[in-house]
Motif scaffolding. Sequence first.
Motif, PDB file in Angstrom:
ATOM      1  N   GLU A 111       3.198 -11.469 -42.916  1.00 54.64           N
ATOM      2  CA  GLU A 111       3.387 -12.222 -41.761  1.00 54.64           C
ATOM      3  C   GLU A 111       2.551 -13.751 -41.356  1.00 54.64           C
ATOM      4  OE1 GLU A 111       4.005 -13.680 -37.747  1.00 54.64           O
ATOM      5  OE2 GLU A 111       5.197 -12.257 -39.210  1.00 54.64           O
ATOM      6  N   ARG A 112       1.346 -13.477 -42.100  1.00 55.50           N
ATOM      7  CA  ARG A 112       0.374 -14.534 -42.211  1.00 55.50           C
ATOM      8  C   ARG A 112       1.102 -15.457 -43.156  1.00 55.50           C
ATOM      9  NH1 ARG A 112      -5.601 -12.343 -43.063  1.00 55.50           N
ATOM     10  NH2 ARG A 112      -5.929 -15.047 -43.339  1.00 55.50           N
ATOM     11  N   ALA A 113       1.474 -14.851 -44.442  1.00 56.29           N
ATOM     12  CA  ALA A 113       2.289 -15.889 -45.488  1.00 56.29           C
ATOM     13  C   ALA A 113       3.449 -16.823 -44.546  1.00 56.29           C
ATOM     14  CB  ALA A 113       2.657 -15.139 -46.484  1.00 56.29           C
ATOM     15  N   TYR A 114       4.147 -16.103 -43.868  1.00 56.66           N
ATOM     16  CA  TYR A 114       5.067 -17.013 -43.366  1.00 56.66           C
ATOM     17  C   TYR A 114       4.702 -17.933 -42.129  1.00 56.66           C
ATOM     18  CZ  TYR A 114       9.069 -14.812 -45.740  1.00 56.66           C
ATOM     19  OH  TYR A 114       9.930 -14.381 -46.942  1.00 56.66           O
ATOM     20  N   ARG A 115       3.668 -17.409 -41.469  1.00 56.28           N
ATOM     21  CA  ARG A 115       3.017 -18.550 -40.840  1.00 56.28           C
ATOM     22  C   ARG A 115       2.234 -19.668 -41.542  1.00 56.28           C
ATOM     23  NH1 ARG A 115       0.565 -14.044 -37.880  1.00 56.28           N
ATOM     24  NH2 ARG A 115      -1.450 -14.753 -38.732  1.00 56.28           N
ATOM     25  N   THR A 116       1.982 -19.314 -42.794  1.00 54.45           N
ATOM     26  CA  THR A 116       1.239 -20.368 -43.450  1.00 54.45           C
ATOM     27  C   THR A 116       2.363 -21.235 -44.001  1.00 54.45           C
ATOM     28  OG1 THR A 116      -0.634 -19.054 -44.264  1.00 54.45           O
ATOM     29  CG2 THR A 116       0.072 -20.710 -45.803  1.00 54.45           C
ATOM     30  N   LEU A 117       3.481 -20.407 -44.500  1.00 54.85           N
ATOM     31  CA  LEU A 117       4.755 -21.292 -45.052  1.00 54.85           C
ATOM     32  C   LEU A 117       5.544 -22.199 -43.839  1.00 54.85           C
ATOM     33  CD1 LEU A 117       6.530 -21.616 -47.549  1.00 54.85           C
ATOM     34  CD2 LEU A 117       8.054 -19.742 -46.375  1.00 54.85           C
ATOM     35  N   ALA A 118       5.224 -21.912 -42.807  1.00 54.51           N
ATOM     36  CA  ALA A 118       5.577 -22.676 -41.523  1.00 54.51           C
ATOM     37  C   ALA A 118       4.965 -23.933 -41.502  1.00 54.51           C
ATOM     38  CB  ALA A 118       5.800 -21.967 -40.226  1.00 54.51           C
ATOM     39  N   GLU A 119       3.558 -23.665 -41.535  1.00 56.43           N
ATOM     40  CA  GLU A 119       2.518 -25.015 -41.690  1.00 56.43           C
ATOM     41  C   GLU A 119       2.789 -26.067 -42.676  1.00 56.43           C
ATOM     42  OE1 GLU A 119      -0.382 -27.646 -40.153  1.00 56.43           O
ATOM     43  OE2 GLU A 119       0.820 -26.025 -39.133  1.00 56.43           O
ATOM     44  N   LEU A 120       3.014 -25.277 -43.962  1.00 56.34           N
ATOM     45  CA  LEU A 120       3.266 -26.237 -44.983  1.00 56.34           C
ATOM     46  C   LEU A 120       4.581 -26.833 -44.781  1.00 56.34           C
ATOM     47  CD1 LEU A 120       2.336 -23.516 -47.973  1.00 56.34           C
ATOM     48  CD2 LEU A 120       1.450 -25.610 -47.448  1.00 56.34           C
ATOM     49  N   HIS A 121       5.631 -26.318 -44.453  1.00 57.87           N
ATOM     50  CA  HIS A 121       6.830 -26.772 -44.073  1.00 57.87           C
ATOM     51  C   HIS A 121       6.574 -28.141 -43.072  1.00 57.87           C
ATOM     52  CE1 HIS A 121       9.424 -23.209 -45.055  1.00 57.87           C
ATOM     53  NE2 HIS A 121       8.886 -23.960 -46.231  1.00 57.87           N
ATOM     54  N   ALA A 122       5.558 -27.947 -42.161  1.00 62.34           N
ATOM     55  CA  ALA A 122       5.571 -28.949 -40.759  1.00 62.34           C
ATOM     56  C   ALA A 122       4.715 -30.063 -41.884  1.00 62.34           C
ATOM     57  CB  ALA A 122       4.655 -28.372 -39.971  1.00 62.34           C
TER      58      ALA A 122
END
Length: 271
Positions: A35-46
């Motif tokens: 779950e934290r990994a995908y939150r991190t991925l969302a920030e990287l996308h941004a």
Amino acid sequence: MSGRDAKVVEGLLAAADGGPQLAPITDGDPGFDVERAYRTLAELHARRVAQGWRAVGRKIGFTNRTIWPRYGVDRPMWSMVWDRTVVHAPGGTATLDVSGLHEPRIEPEVVFGLAAPLPEAGDARRVLDAVAWIAPGFEIVHSVFPNWKFKVPDCTAAFGLHGKLVVGAPVPVAPDRRDALAAVLPAFRATLRRDGAIVDRGVGANVLDGPAHALAHLRDVLASQPRFPALAAGEIVTTGTLTDAWPVASGEVWQSDYGELPMRGLTLTIR
């Protein structure tokens, strides 16, 4: 986002852009989960969007369950692919510089081009109703973690290990050919060659029982992740490696063949 996770984002961005490799995130933070990994991925996308990158589709990783034990993973993952990471090879040949990637490896894959959003429900055959074309692909994956040692949250957060994607000549999928395509996708046999010698073989069913099954899987995962957009018309989706992922080096020429699947393979020169 916590200060610790913000530091992870900065480290992953730097490594992805050619900086030094990192220790796996989970080594220093055992609570770093998917779950934290995908939150991190969302920030990287941004961050990528803020840098002027444009998302053009998705990659699904670790759909090939036959290689899970080799890499210590137990599920697929996904990430965006970008205008700056996709190379189109309509003639079936390409040359790719991988010097900025960490421990790059090559994966022969099936790529779909979407004509419409996927149906909200339905099986592998139903998702093909949204597919405009199918194409051969070589994804070049890389590991910002040394020696390809990581856990699922680590590789998920690290852009899903995505480096580059070469997309070959698209083959249109006519409505009256979708039943036949659904039947052959799990059964076709792919061959991967390096400098003319066979390196590996795979079958469509390796990829979550078939590439269209992998596409349906991604649809269902995204339905549970409201922070990310659903698949849309115009996107490309590469569905995961049919074989193991193989290290590449400058000067090598790699070729793919898709057997009974009605499309030409790719020839890729590494420099």
